[in-house]
Motif scaffolding. Structure first.
Motif, PDB file in Angstrom:
ATOM      1  N   SER A 188     134.275  13.577  13.360  1.00 49.89           N
ATOM      2  CA  SER A 188     133.492  13.746  12.130  1.00 49.89           C
ATOM      3  C   SER A 188     134.394  13.843  10.911  1.00 49.89           C
ATOM      4  CB  SER A 188     132.619  15.001  12.249  1.00 49.89           C
ATOM      5  OG  SER A 188     131.775  14.933  13.384  1.00 49.89           O
ATOM      6  N   LEU A 261     117.564  12.041  16.929  1.00 50.03           N
ATOM      7  CA  LEU A 261     118.839  11.634  16.338  1.00 50.03           C
ATOM      8  C   LEU A 261     118.641  10.470  15.367  1.00 50.03           C
ATOM      9  CD1 LEU A 261     121.932  11.828  16.200  1.00 50.03           C
ATOM     10  CD2 LEU A 261     122.025  10.197  18.092  1.00 50.03           C
ATOM     11  N   ASN A 264     117.312  11.772  12.171  1.00 50.27           N
ATOM     12  CA  ASN A 264     118.344  12.456  11.392  1.00 50.27           C
ATOM     13  C   ASN A 264     119.275  11.454  10.716  1.00 50.27           C
ATOM     14  OD1 ASN A 264     117.254  14.854  12.254  1.00 50.27           O
ATOM     15  ND2 ASN A 264     118.850  15.287  13.755  1.00 50.27           N
ATOM     16  N   GLN A 283     126.635  15.384  15.168  1.00 47.92           N
ATOM     17  CA  GLN A 283     125.563  15.081  16.115  1.00 47.92           C
ATOM     18  C   GLN A 283     125.783  13.718  16.778  1.00 47.92           C
ATOM     19  OE1 GLN A 283     121.472  15.880  14.433  1.00 47.92           O
ATOM     20  NE2 GLN A 283     122.704  16.501  12.669  1.00 47.92           N
ATOM     21  N   THR A 286     128.487  14.022  19.416  1.00 51.05           N
ATOM     22  CA  THR A 286     128.027  14.675  20.656  1.00 51.05           C
ATOM     23  C   THR A 286     127.099  13.761  21.440  1.00 51.05           C
ATOM     24  OG1 THR A 286     126.198  15.796  19.490  1.00 51.05           O
ATOM     25  CG2 THR A 286     128.281  16.999  19.692  1.00 51.05           C
ATOM     26  N   SER A 287     126.343  12.899  20.737  1.00 48.33           N
ATOM     27  CA  SER A 287     125.487  11.948  21.455  1.00 48.33           C
ATOM     28  C   SER A 287     126.325  10.925  22.211  1.00 48.33           C
ATOM     29  CB  SER A 287     124.541  11.238  20.483  1.00 48.33           C
ATOM     30  OG  SER A 287     125.235  10.305  19.674  1.00 48.33           O
ATOM     31  N   PHE A 313     124.875  17.998  22.663  1.00 43.83           N
ATOM     32  CA  PHE A 313     123.889  17.125  22.023  1.00 43.83           C
ATOM     33  C   PHE A 313     122.447  17.607  22.215  1.00 43.83           C
ATOM     34  CE2 PHE A 313     121.400  13.013  22.430  1.00 43.83           C
ATOM     35  CZ  PHE A 313     121.235  12.846  21.068  1.00 43.83           C
ATOM     36  N   LEU A 316     121.837  21.178  19.943  1.00 47.95           N
ATOM     37  CA  LEU A 316     122.001  21.261  18.491  1.00 47.95           C
ATOM     38  C   LEU A 316     121.169  20.222  17.742  1.00 47.95           C
ATOM     39  CD1 LEU A 316     125.832  22.013  18.195  1.00 47.95           C
ATOM     40  CD2 LEU A 316     123.905  23.593  17.974  1.00 47.95           C
ATOM     41  N   THR A 317     120.983  19.062  18.327  1.00 48.83           N
ATOM     42  CA  THR A 317     120.214  18.023  17.643  1.00 48.83           C
ATOM     43  C   THR A 317     118.773  18.452  17.350  1.00 48.83           C
ATOM     44  OG1 THR A 317     121.588  16.213  18.456  1.00 48.83           O
ATOM     45  CG2 THR A 317     119.329  15.658  17.835  1.00 48.83           C
ATOM     46  N   PHE A 320     118.697  20.806  14.292  1.00 43.89           N
ATOM     47  CA  PHE A 320     119.060  20.048  13.093  1.00 43.89           C
ATOM     48  C   PHE A 320     117.957  19.058  12.715  1.00 43.89           C
ATOM     49  CE2 PHE A 320     123.911  20.588  13.938  1.00 43.89           C
ATOM     50  CZ  PHE A 320     123.810  21.909  13.532  1.00 43.89           C
TER      51      PHE A 320
END
Length: 495
Positions: A188, A261, A264, A283, A286-287, A313, A316-317, A320
């Motif tokens: 990131s 996802l 987002n 995110q 992690t995916s 993933f 937290l997704t 968020f």
């Protein structure tokens, strides 16, 4: 973490505290079961000084949680383990709630929407597909998640040193959390084009603070065994597929997760707030690791799958996603688009029945406080009060509660495998269940309990010789002296 908690005076408003108190009470209603509960029946006992040194499972220190055990075993020297558990729960709940509330403010949300968002996330079970959780009992991962959440918050604020410290500590407290958080943050930051000088600081500081977690694990490798592929396959696909095996996850749940996802990404991809774009990139990273886990499973790389690349993933997704939905709804001018966003959010969560699951969790909490000791617990308490402290007992291997109530060593516990000796753990488990074949180890009452109860007297004699056992707790009648009995269980003196 203390510096990460510092805020402007305006951040500690009445709205913040009302938000926090409301969410804390909701967490208590959903997860305030008596201590110990669930995993605490094993993990908290690690915090007691010199607990059951003659027990095979406890004879090896839990080096993967060395930092956690070292810190929280200190109050275990003078406080009851139940008190330590409550202190730990409240501490981790407070820290994680503070972090989530402040993350919600990164989306520029009113406090009431943060309460609604986190409540909805808690109600449907926190994670989608892999049975992961942040709020619940007290164990190493709850502190690791607190460190990770504050690290994400401070990275989103474009800080460097403090979040790097916290990111490293997330690994040291629980390597399986930090192991995937660290590269996700790294990717990131690279996408954000962080200056090379700052990136070097992140790498260096993070590495230093991972050492308390890395060194004990490395030192442990010198004495650890090498589990076979078959051993790993047994644990990952039969014992705990809900954590490890993506092929056992619901396709519907994975589909919902992917759609969250995508939503987002569509909402935040070109957002002017660099912090939100950083959290979005996290995110996405992690995916990718989740997809790597699926690839490991397809290639049957079970030893690599044991590192749980699917961990972050699915948990937290979703939270968020709710933050992003509220953020977008407040900024859309078209009532039609607002309605479409609302319908999409409702559709995403409808399949998880958050209201029904939330009520069930509260009911479970109430029932846990009202529960009376069952026959197995009564038998175990009798053993604790009437047998030598170094005795080894034969007891139902599926129960989490054997160690806590009996305070005695047992042959094996099927829910707490020794990963350094998986082959021996499997042998002990199969010995205690008469080498029965199981179709679903997750359904312990239906398959494991009957297999244990069917052990013959000859098999019991063999177990007695092999594992130097002195007492047997069983529902089945055997020609041995009965020392204590309930309606369903008897405690035998083994010959």
């Amino acid at each position: 973490m203390l510096s990460a908690l510092k805020q402007n005076k305006s951040d500690w408003s009445a709205g913040f505290w009302l938000c926090f108190i409301a969410l804390f009470l909701i967490v208590c209603a959903l997860h305030g079961k008596p201590v110990p509960y669930n995993n605490e029946f094993a993990y908290l006992l690690r915090l007691e000084p010199n607990f059951l040194p003659n027990d095979w499972s406890f004879s090896r220190p839990a080096n993967e949680h060395w930092l956690f055990n070292s810190i929280f075993s200190l109050p275990g020297n003078f406080l009851a383990i139940e008190t330590v558990g409550w202190i730990g729960r409240i501490l981790s709940w407070i820290l994680c709630l503070f972090a989530f509330i402040r993350l919600g403010k990164r989306w520029d949300l009113p406090y009431w929407t943060i309460v609604v968002s986190i409540t909805l996330w808690l109600a449907f079970g926190q994670s989608i597909a892999n049975n992961e959780w942040i709020f619940g009992t007290f164990e190493a991962k709850t502190i690791a998640y607190a460190c990770l959440l504050f690290a994400l918050l401070k990275f989103a604020e474009q800080k460097v040193i403090v979040p790097s410290v916290l990111l490293g500590l997330s690994f040291s407290f629980h390597p399986a959390v930090g192991l995937w958080a660290i590269p996700a943050v790294g990717l990131s930051l690279l996408v954000a084009r962080i200056p090379i000088k700052d990136l070097a600081k992140v790498i260096g500081v993070t590495f230093v603070f991972t050492l308390p977690g890395i060194l004990p694990v490395i030192l442990d490798q010198g004495v650890a065994g090498s589990p076979s592929v078959d051993d790993w396959k047994f644990v990952l696909t039969k014992l705990m597929p809900y954590h490890f095996d993506p092929f056992s996850f619901s396709r519907k749940e994975i589909g919902v997760l992917v759609m969250m996802l995508i939503f987002n990404v569509a909402a935040l991809w070109k957002h002017k707030d660099k912090g939100l774009r950083f959290l979005l990139n996290f995110q996405i990273a992690t995916s990718l690791f989740f997809a790597v886990g699926v690839l490991f499973r397809w290639l049957e790389l079970y030893s690599l799958l044991s590192y749980m690349p699917m961990r972050l993933f699915p948990i937290l997704t979703p939270i968020f996603f709710v933050f992003t939905a509220f953020h977008l709804a407040f900024r859309l001018e078209s009532k039609l688009f607002k309605a479409l966003v609302a319908l999409f959010v409702i559709a995403m969560f409808w399949v998880f029945s958050p209201l029904e699951k939330g009520i069930a969790q509260v009911s479970e909490t109430v029932s846990a406080w009202q529960a009376q000791p069952d026959d197995l617990q009564r038998s175990l308490k009798w053993v604790a009060e009437n047998t030598p402290s170094d005795a080894v007992i034969l007891a139902p291997p599926r129960s989490r509660t054997i160690w806590y109530y009996s305070r005695r060593a047992q042959v094996v516990a099927y829910l707490y495998p020794r990963y350094d000796r998986l082959g021996e753990w499997r042998k002990r488990f199969h010995d205690m269940t008469g080498n029965a074949e199981f179709s679903d180890l997750g359904n312990a009452v239906a398959e494991i309990d009957p297999a244990y109860d069917k052990l013959s007297t000859e098999q019991i004699d063999e177990l007695t010789r092999t594992y130097s056992a002195s007492y047997l707790i069983s529902k089945t009648g055997h020609p041995m002296p009965v020392l204590f009995s309930t309606q369903t269980y008897k405690v035998y003196k083994l010959r």
